[in-house]
Design a protein around this motif. Structure first.
Motif, PDB file in Angstrom:
ATOM      1  N   GLU A   1      -1.736  -1.434  -0.933  1.00 44.88           N
ATOM      2  CA  GLU A   1      -0.453  -1.222  -0.269  1.00 44.88           C
ATOM      3  C   GLU A   1      -0.611  -0.378   0.983  1.00 44.88           C
ATOM      4  OE1 GLU A   1      -0.787  -0.248  -3.555  1.00 44.88           O
ATOM      5  OE2 GLU A   1       0.206  -1.917  -4.535  1.00 44.88           O
TER       6      GLU A   1
ATOM      7  N   HIS B   1       1.695   3.489 -10.449  1.00 42.28           N
ATOM      8  CA  HIS B   1       2.677   4.536 -10.126  1.00 42.28           C
ATOM      9  C   HIS B   1       2.145   5.513  -9.077  1.00 42.28           C
ATOM     10  CE1 HIS B   1       0.461   6.991 -13.057  1.00 42.28           C
ATOM     11  NE2 HIS B   1       1.076   8.029 -12.547  1.00 42.28           N
TER      12      HIS B   1
ATOM     13  N   GLN C   1       2.506   3.740  -5.780  1.00 43.90           N
ATOM     14  CA  GLN C   1       3.916   3.785  -5.372  1.00 43.90           C
ATOM     15  C   GLN C   1       4.279   5.164  -4.815  1.00 43.90           C
ATOM     16  OE1 GLN C   1       5.893   2.477  -9.015  1.00 43.90           O
ATOM     17  NE2 GLN C   1       6.566   0.632  -7.942  1.00 43.90           N
TER      18      GLN C   1
END
Length: 125
Positions: free
Chosen positions: A121, A4, A7
């Motif tokens: 990411e 999370h 993200q």
């Protein structure tokens, strides 16, 4: 790093790119964002952009960024806002300064410093 948090970082980086460098000028590698475009509206555009930049700093604080780094981030957006108020010169400065991208990079640096592994990411600012 927790999923999370990764993200949230990706979301903040996407917002920073949208504001600072999302759109490429055809035939060049130069990018500009919504911040530059709305900055053309004297006073109002830069003040609206300030709100988005403040959101990035606020989210960074919630993610544990240190006070010295938050001060640096705040200084980035203050300079962006203040010089952005000057017609034309401010718009050109804003295009090159990219305070939101700088602040997203500070957040990434902070989060990666807490975790020995790089964030997979990772995106380009």
């Amino acid at each position: 790093m927790e999923h999370h948090i990764a993200q949230k970082l990706e979301s903040i980086e996407s917002l920073a790119r949208l504001m600072d460098s999302r759109f490429k000028i055809p035939g060049t590698s130069l990018g500009l964002g919504i911040d530059t475009l709305i900055g053309i509206i004297p006073g109002i555009g830069d003040t609206v952009s300030l709100g988005v930049a403040a959101y990035i700093v606020h989210q960074s604080a919630k993610l544990g960024v240190s006070k010295p780094k938050l001060i640096r981030m705040s200084l980035n957006i203050f300079i962006d806002w203040l010089i952005g108020l000057i017609p034309l010169i401010g718009d050109l400065f804003d295009w090159g300064w990219k305070a939101n991208n700088k602040n997203a990079a500070i957040l990434r640096e902070h989060l990666e410093g807490q975790d020995a592994r790089p964030i997979t990411e990772k995106t380009h600012l």
